[in-house]
Design a protein around this motif. Structure first.
Motif, PDB file in Angstrom:
ATOM      1  N   ASN A 288      -9.741  -6.618 -13.071  1.00 11.79           N
ATOM      2  CA  ASN A 288      -9.113  -6.673 -11.748  1.00 11.79           C
ATOM      3  C   ASN A 288     -10.073  -7.305 -10.755  1.00 11.79           C
ATOM      4  O   ASN A 288     -10.281  -6.779  -9.678  1.00 11.79           O
ATOM      5  CB  ASN A 288      -8.864  -5.232 -11.274  1.00 11.79           C
ATOM      6  N   ASP A 289     -10.701  -8.393 -11.131  1.00 14.23           N
ATOM      7  CA  ASP A 289     -11.889  -8.839 -10.404  1.00 14.23           C
ATOM      8  C   ASP A 289     -11.654  -9.163  -8.936  1.00 14.23           C
ATOM      9  O   ASP A 289     -12.549  -9.000  -8.123  1.00 14.23           O
ATOM     10  CB  ASP A 289     -12.495 -10.042 -11.129  1.00 14.23           C
ATOM     11  N   ASP A 290     -10.490  -9.665  -8.576  1.00 14.15           N
ATOM     12  CA  ASP A 290     -10.275 -10.080  -7.182  1.00 14.15           C
ATOM     13  C   ASP A 290      -9.227  -9.264  -6.444  1.00 14.15           C
ATOM     14  O   ASP A 290      -9.088  -9.416  -5.229  1.00 14.15           O
ATOM     15  CB  ASP A 290      -9.839 -11.558  -7.133  1.00 14.15           C
ATOM     16  N   TYR A 291      -8.448  -8.453  -7.143  1.00 18.49           N
ATOM     17  CA  TYR A 291      -7.307  -7.781  -6.503  1.00 18.49           C
ATOM     18  C   TYR A 291      -7.347  -6.270  -6.675  1.00 18.49           C
ATOM     19  O   TYR A 291      -7.646  -5.784  -7.759  1.00 18.49           O
ATOM     20  CB  TYR A 291      -5.987  -8.288  -7.117  1.00 18.49           C
ATOM     21  N   ASP A 292      -7.010  -5.549  -5.593  1.00 17.04           N
ATOM     22  CA  ASP A 292      -6.700  -4.125  -5.705  1.00 17.04           C
ATOM     23  C   ASP A 292      -5.278  -4.024  -6.256  1.00 17.04           C
ATOM     24  O   ASP A 292      -4.390  -4.729  -5.785  1.00 17.04           O
ATOM     25  CB  ASP A 292      -6.752  -3.449  -4.325  1.00 17.04           C
ATOM     26  N   ALA A 318     -10.239  -3.271  -7.094  1.00 13.35           N
ATOM     27  CA  ALA A 318     -10.854  -4.458  -7.706  1.00 13.35           C
ATOM     28  C   ALA A 318     -12.208  -4.070  -8.295  1.00 13.35           C
ATOM     29  O   ALA A 318     -12.977  -3.334  -7.682  1.00 13.35           O
ATOM     30  CB  ALA A 318     -11.016  -5.551  -6.659  1.00 13.35           C
ATOM     31  N   ASP A 348      -0.220  -6.124  -5.697  1.00 16.00           N
ATOM     32  CA  ASP A 348      -1.582  -6.595  -5.909  1.00 16.00           C
ATOM     33  C   ASP A 348      -2.106  -7.179  -4.611  1.00 16.00           C
ATOM     34  O   ASP A 348      -1.548  -8.161  -4.099  1.00 16.00           O
ATOM     35  CB  ASP A 348      -1.609  -7.675  -7.002  1.00 16.00           C
ATOM     36  N   ARG A 350      -5.175  -8.745  -2.164  1.00 12.71           N
ATOM     37  CA  ARG A 350      -6.413  -9.526  -2.202  1.00 12.71           C
ATOM     38  C   ARG A 350      -7.537  -8.850  -1.425  1.00 12.71           C
ATOM     39  O   ARG A 350      -8.696  -9.217  -1.560  1.00 12.71           O
ATOM     40  CB  ARG A 350      -6.135 -10.933  -1.636  1.00 12.71           C
TER      41      ARG A 350
END
Ligand SMILES: [Fe+2]
Length: 376
Positions: A288-292, A318, A348, A350
Motif C-alpha cells: 500500500n505504498d502510496d495510498y491509505d 499506507a 483509497d 492519496r
C-alpha cells in the motif's frame, strides 16, 4: 517531459509475469508507485510477508465494527466522521428518525452508499427511491432529504472541494463495468409535487465544516422543472458488470467506480475466480505504498479476510504490508469455491486519514494480530 525511472528486470528465482507462475511455494508481494498504475516490482518470498510474530508502533491496521454504532441523528451533518482528511470525509449514518429538514453540502460532492434499508430521496432534481446497494451521487450544492428511512444505514463519502467523476475505462471502452445509461436521475413526478407546500422548512447548509440554517416559509424544493447536464444520480451494485480474466488476477483498480483528484472509490462485486493453473486466485500481498486503504464490507463472504462481516470497515494505512488472512489464504490454496459473492466498497486515499472518535469507540483492537500464525 518526464517519465518514471523504469527498468524491467528479472533477478534470481522469479516469475517473469506479475500474479502468475509463482516459483513453487512462494508468496508474491508487490511494491509499487501510484496505487497499481506506476512502476512496480514483485518479490517472491519464502514466507508470507505478513508472517510477523509481533507488530509494534503506530503503523497499525485498524478494523471497526459499525454495527456497534448507535442509531444516529436525523441530520447527516451530525453523523460521526469515521475517517477523514482535507480531501475525503467518511461518515456512517443510521438516521434515528425522519428528516424534518433539508440539507445542502457547500463543501463538496456527496456520495451515499446504502448499506441497509430503503428511503425516498427528495432533492432539487426531483424524487428517487433508493434501496440497499445503491450509490447516490449528490453534487455539491444539492438540497436534499430522505423520507421513509426505516432501518436505513448509509456510508457517506464526501469529496471535499472536489467532484466525483467516472474513471477512464481505457481499453475496455466507456460502457464497461456499468453502462452510464444505467445511471438513474430523479424525476419531477407526482410524489415530488405532493411534498411541495407553504409550510415552514429549514435547510441545514454545511460549509467549511460548520452548519448554518436557512428557514423558509415554504418548501424550497419547489422547482417545476430543470434542464442541464448536472444532476443527482443513482446506480445499484447489482447493475455492475465487473471485468475479470481467467488467466490474470486483476488489481483492485480494475474495479474503480468513482474518482476524485485525491481519492478513488472501488467496488468489489460477485465474480468468478481465475481458472488458469498458473494464475493467482487471491489478492497478492502488497505494501500500500502510496495510498491509505479503507474497505467497507457490505454483503457476502469476504474471501480474503477472516473474521470480517457486513457492516465492518478495515483501514490499512499506507506502508502497512498486507494480503490475505491465514484462513482465507488456506481456503483459496485449495480453491474450494468457484466464485466470490462479496460486495465491498473501497476508498483509497492519496493522503493520510485521521481516525474519528466514533470509529475508535468501535475498534476491534486485535485486528493487527489477525495475520499472526504465518499467513499460510
Ligand atoms: Fe490493499
Amino acid at each position: 517531459m518526464k517519465d518514471y525511472i523504469r527498468y524491467p528486470h528479472v533477478e534470481g528465482v522469479a516469475s517473469r509475469q506479475a500474479h502468475a507462475d509463482l516459483p513453487k511455494g512462494s508468496y508474491e508481494r508487490e511494491m509499487g508507485k501510484e496505487g497499481f498504475f506506476g512502476p512496480a516490482s514483485f518479490f517472491y518470498h519464502r514466507h508470507p510477508p505478513t508472517g510477523w510474530t509481533s507488530f509494534e508502533g503506530p503503523l497499525r491496521p485498524h478494523a471497526f465494527d459499525l454495527n456497534r454504532i448507535a442509531r444516529g441523528p436525523a441530520s447527516p451533518w451530525e453523523a460521526p466522521v469515521l475517517l477523514g482528511n482535507a480531501h475525503c470525509q467518511l461518515r456512517y449514518w443510521e438516521p434515528g428518525g425522519a428528516m424534518d429538514h433539508l440539507v445542502r453540502n457547500a463543501d463538496g460532492d456527496q456520495l451515499l452508499f446504502v448499506h441497509r434499508g430503503a428511503a425516498e430521496l427528495y432533492c432539487d432534481f426531483g424524487h428517487l427511491a433508493v434501496t440497499a446497494g445503491d450509490y447516490l451521487v449528490l453534487p455539491r450544492g444539492t438540497m436534499w432529504r430522505l423520507d421513509g428511512v426505516a432501518d436505513l444505514a448509509l456510508l457517506a463519502i464526501e469529496a471535499c472541494n472536489a467532484t466525483f467523476m467516472l474513471p477512464d475505462k481505457g481499453l475496455l471502452g466507456p460502457h464497461a463495468l456499468f453502462d452510464p445509461a444505467m445511471l438513474d436521475v430523479p424525476k419531477m413526478d407526482e410524489a415530488f409535487r405532493a411534498q411541495q407546500g407553504e409550510g415552514e422548512w429549514r435547510v441545514r447548509i454545511k460549509c467549511r465544516g460548520q452548519v448554518s440554517t436557512a428557514t423558509f416559509p415554504f418548501n424550497p424544493l419547489d422547482a417545476t422543472g430543470w434542464h442541464g447536464d448536472l444532476a443527482a444520480c443513482r446506480i445499484n451494485v447489482r447493475d455492475f458488470r465487473p471485468v475479470m480474466s481467467h488467466r490474470y488476477h486483476l488489481p483492485p483498480s480494475a474495479h474503480t467506480t468513482f474518482v476524485t483528484p485525491r481519492f478513488v472509490v472501488c467496488t468489489f462485486v460477485p465474480r468468478p475466480f481465475e481458472t488458469d493453473p498458473g494464475a493467482i486466485k487471491i489478492p497478492f500481498f502488497h505494501n500500500n505504498d502510496d495510498y491509505d486503504e479503507v474497505i467497507f464490507y457490505h454483503a457476502g463472504d469476504f474471501f480474503s479476510r477472516d473474521n470480517i462481516r457486513p457492516g465492518m470497515v478495515t483501514y490499512h494505512p499506507a506502508g502497512f504490508t498486507h494480503g490475505p488472512h491465514p484462513k482465507a489464504l488456506q481456503r483459496m490454496l485449495v480453491q474450494s469455491k468457484p466464485a466470490t459473492d462479496e460486495v465491498a466498497v473501497m476508498v483509497d486515499c492519496r493522503d493520510p486519514l485521521e481516525i474519528g472518535a466514533a470509529a475508535s469507540a468501535v475498534e476491534w483492537g486485535g485486528y493487527v494480530d489477525s495475520w499472526k500464525g504465518g499467513g499460510a
